[in-house]
Design a protein around this motif. Structure first.
Motif, mmCIF file in Angstrom:
data_model
loop_
_atom_site.group_PDB
_atom_site.id
_atom_site.type_symbol
_atom_site.label_atom_id
_atom_site.label_comp_id
_atom_site.label_asym_id
_atom_site.label_seq_id
_atom_site.Cartn_x
_atom_site.Cartn_y
_atom_site.Cartn_z
ATOM 1 N N PRO C 35 -14.840 -27.525 99.350
ATOM 2 C CA PRO C 35 -13.385 -27.580 99.146
ATOM 3 C C PRO C 35 -12.652 -26.353 99.696
ATOM 4 O O PRO C 35 -11.501 -26.482 100.134
ATOM 5 N N ALA C 36 -13.295 -25.193 99.698
ATOM 6 C CA ALA C 36 -12.644 -24.008 100.278
ATOM 7 C C ALA C 36 -12.557 -24.120 101.795
ATOM 8 O O ALA C 36 -11.472 -24.009 102.382
ATOM 9 N N VAL C 37 -13.673 -24.365 102.460
ATOM 10 C CA VAL C 37 -13.664 -24.305 103.922
ATOM 11 C C VAL C 37 -13.042 -25.552 104.557
ATOM 12 O O VAL C 37 -12.479 -25.465 105.649
ATOM 13 N N ASP C 38 -13.115 -26.697 103.885
ATOM 14 C CA ASP C 38 -12.530 -27.912 104.463
ATOM 15 C C ASP C 38 -11.012 -27.959 104.305
ATOM 16 O O ASP C 38 -10.350 -28.814 104.896
ATOM 17 N N THR C 39 -10.464 -27.062 103.494
ATOM 18 C CA THR C 39 -9.005 -26.963 103.377
ATOM 19 C C THR C 39 -8.494 -25.705 104.062
ATOM 20 O O THR C 39 -7.300 -25.412 104.004
ATOM 21 N N GLY C 40 -9.401 -24.929 104.675
ATOM 22 C CA GLY C 40 -8.994 -23.702 105.345
ATOM 23 C C GLY C 40 -8.577 -22.596 104.394
ATOM 24 O O GLY C 40 -7.845 -21.682 104.778
ATOM 25 N N ASN C 41 -9.047 -22.654 103.158
ATOM 26 C CA ASN C 41 -8.703 -21.625 102.164
ATOM 27 C C ASN C 41 -9.667 -20.441 102.324
ATOM 28 O O ASN C 41 -10.707 -20.363 101.642
ATOM 29 N N ALA C 42 -9.322 -19.540 103.213
ATOM 30 C CA ALA C 42 -10.200 -18.415 103.562
ATOM 31 C C ALA C 42 -10.446 -17.507 102.366
ATOM 32 O O ALA C 42 -11.563 -17.015 102.169
ATOM 33 N N GLU C 43 -9.417 -17.292 101.542
ATOM 34 C CA GLU C 43 -9.559 -16.417 100.366
ATOM 35 C C GLU C 43 -10.555 -17.018 99.377
ATOM 36 O O GLU C 43 -11.403 -16.314 98.824
ATOM 37 N N ALA C 44 -10.422 -18.314 99.130
ATOM 38 C CA ALA C 44 -11.315 -18.967 98.166
ATOM 39 C C ALA C 44 -12.761 -18.937 98.668
ATOM 40 O O ALA C 44 -13.690 -18.722 97.891
ATOM 41 N N ALA C 45 -12.952 -19.156 99.976
ATOM 42 C CA ALA C 45 -14.304 -19.117 100.544
ATOM 43 C C ALA C 45 -14.884 -17.712 100.422
ATOM 44 O O ALA C 45 -16.033 -17.523 100.017
ATOM 45 N N ALA C 46 -14.071 -16.716 100.744
ATOM 46 C CA ALA C 46 -14.519 -15.318 100.683
ATOM 47 C C ALA C 46 -14.880 -14.917 99.261
ATOM 48 O O ALA C 46 -15.861 -14.196 99.033
ATOM 49 N N ALA C 47 -14.089 -15.404 98.297
ATOM 50 C CA ALA C 47 -14.258 -14.983 96.897
ATOM 51 C C ALA C 47 -15.558 -15.486 96.272
ATOM 52 O O ALA C 47 -15.939 -15.037 95.192
ATOM 53 N N LEU C 48 -16.244 -16.410 96.932
ATOM 54 C CA LEU C 48 -17.526 -16.886 96.403
ATOM 55 C C LEU C 48 -18.629 -15.854 96.615
ATOM 56 O O LEU C 48 -19.656 -15.882 95.947
ATOM 57 N N PHE C 49 -18.376 -14.927 97.557
ATOM 58 C CA PHE C 49 -19.397 -13.951 97.929
ATOM 59 C C PHE C 49 -19.195 -12.615 97.205
ATOM 60 O O PHE C 49 -18.056 -12.200 96.940
ATOM 61 N N ALA C 50 -20.294 -11.950 96.896
ATOM 62 C CA ALA C 50 -20.250 -10.582 96.380
ATOM 63 C C ALA C 50 -19.736 -9.663 97.492
ATOM 64 O O ALA C 50 -19.754 -10.026 98.678
ATOM 65 N N GLU C 51 -19.290 -8.476 97.104
ATOM 66 C CA GLU C 51 -18.754 -7.509 98.071
ATOM 67 C C GLU C 51 -19.725 -7.250 99.227
ATOM 68 O O GLU C 51 -19.304 -7.052 100.366
ATOM 69 N N ASP C 52 -21.026 -7.259 98.914
ATOM 70 C CA ASP C 52 -22.046 -7.023 99.944
ATOM 71 C C ASP C 52 -22.724 -8.342 100.354
ATOM 72 O O ASP C 52 -23.825 -8.324 100.911
ATOM 73 N N GLY C 53 -22.063 -9.447 100.089
ATOM 74 C CA GLY C 53 -22.661 -10.749 100.370
ATOM 75 C C GLY C 53 -22.784 -11.039 101.857
ATOM 76 O O GLY C 53 -21.940 -10.620 102.656
ATOM 77 N N ILE C 54 -23.825 -11.784 102.211
ATOM 78 C CA ILE C 54 -24.123 -12.078 103.618
ATOM 79 C C ILE C 54 -24.216 -13.582 103.821
ATOM 80 O O ILE C 54 -24.824 -14.288 103.020
#
Lengths: 161, 161, 161
Positions: C35-54
């Motif tokens: 739902p984040a990436v298919d709607t282009g919600n870059a913030e929501a996609a980013a927020a799934l990752f930890a600060e050091d997430g890869i």
């Protein structure tokens, strides 16, 4: 509240939690099949089945873990792996009754081709399980391809019996 | 520990377990749709909806279980079953709030053809649920096809509102 | 039953319930990606990752939420959204160990075309997670396409190590 009332309330909760853990364990069993067969890990695929476990489909009728392992090692399956395959079950509906359980749901096999991916097989499944000393095991998986014939709807329809 | 502290701790745990059981019940409702409609079981499909339940999509706007049942019995749907169809929702994200719940996620319809399978329809869904005397029921399912248009992203985006 | 016995039994149950809630939370994280990436919600996609997430795949090696967000905003991804895309993970197998967790499973990207849908990408994934002050976050997602090569089976095979 007296001791007996606590005892009953706590025991009821323990049973409910165990049922939820059983759901998780059964999903795990179902969802381990793909990683086993798509990597050619015949032992891991076989180990999902009980000693008397049966894998029944349009393609084969296999009795026992050794027969399941042999199918994985067979040329038909190995050629699927060489192309690149993904055996993906959908989220099934699980019914647990004590030390036995049943799941009804779909599965798909995606196959890599020169042009991308084809949906190679879409099937209906009934999985049956038994709680053993080593955890839940499959006692039977019945799998029929969805092609307009009667076998697949018969399986799916059992959800409402 | 005194009686009140036990009471609170046990009650908190009972609430958490109920929430987990609600998740399972809602997944079951969502995942029963496919087996109902792919076998042409109009009653089973209708029974997933509350009396005032709505099924809204690009294709139709149906109010109440009887209208859902009529759709299943209709020629469009029956021809899909004759070909061989699999209505498969993906694992959605569920939000429960007391006696109401919402789920956001994808669904697909695979259709058997002379050449194998086609992915006939890929959609975004919002399911809404209410806890009734007979368990959870769907109060509304909104389904829009994913085709580059704005309707589907609008549904999926509600996950982050 | 004396106080210590109650204490232990209740604490054991609380731990088991927390583990079940962790499973739900981790599924939610995995299933929010689409739902984040298919709607282009870059913030929501980013927020799934930890600060050091890869986020590591055949296509890219992204370090940190900002890089994930930039990928979503990039022309390659935006063109996928314009066509109509559905990033759908399958039901994975999750292993939780205290404040860390791993999931192994499949994912697919369906893409809308003039002729309907194509299964654009089928992949193997290992997701790694850490419990943070704000809940579970992805510390690494390793994603390799299933095409008969060795990378995807290596990931899936880790389920049995």
């Amino acid at each position: 509240m007296d001791d007996t009332a606590w005892q009953e309330r706590l025991a009821a909760l323990e049973n409910r939690v165990r049922q939820l853990e059983d759901e998780v364990a059964i999903h795990r069993l179902i969802n381990s099949w793909g990683p086993a067969v798509d990597t050619g890990n015949a032992e891991a695929a076989a180990a999902l089945f009980a000693e008397d476990g049966i894998l029944e489909s349009d393609l084969s009728y296999l009795i026992g873990p050794a027969a399941v392992g042999a199918m994985v090692r067979g040329e038909g399956h190995q050629s699927l792996i060489r192309d690149g395959s993904a055996h993906i079950p959908a989220f099934p509906v699980i019914q647990i009754s004590g030390d036995e359980a049943t799941a009804i749901g779909y599965s798909r096999v995606y196959r890599h081709t020169d042009d991308g991916y084809e949906v190679w097989r879409v099937s209906a499944n009934r999985w049956q399980f038994r709680r053993t000393g080593e955890g839940w095991r499959m006692t039977r998986r019945t799998n029929h391809v969805i092609d307009g014939g009667r076998a697949a709807p018969r399986i799916l329809g059992q959800l409402f019996e």
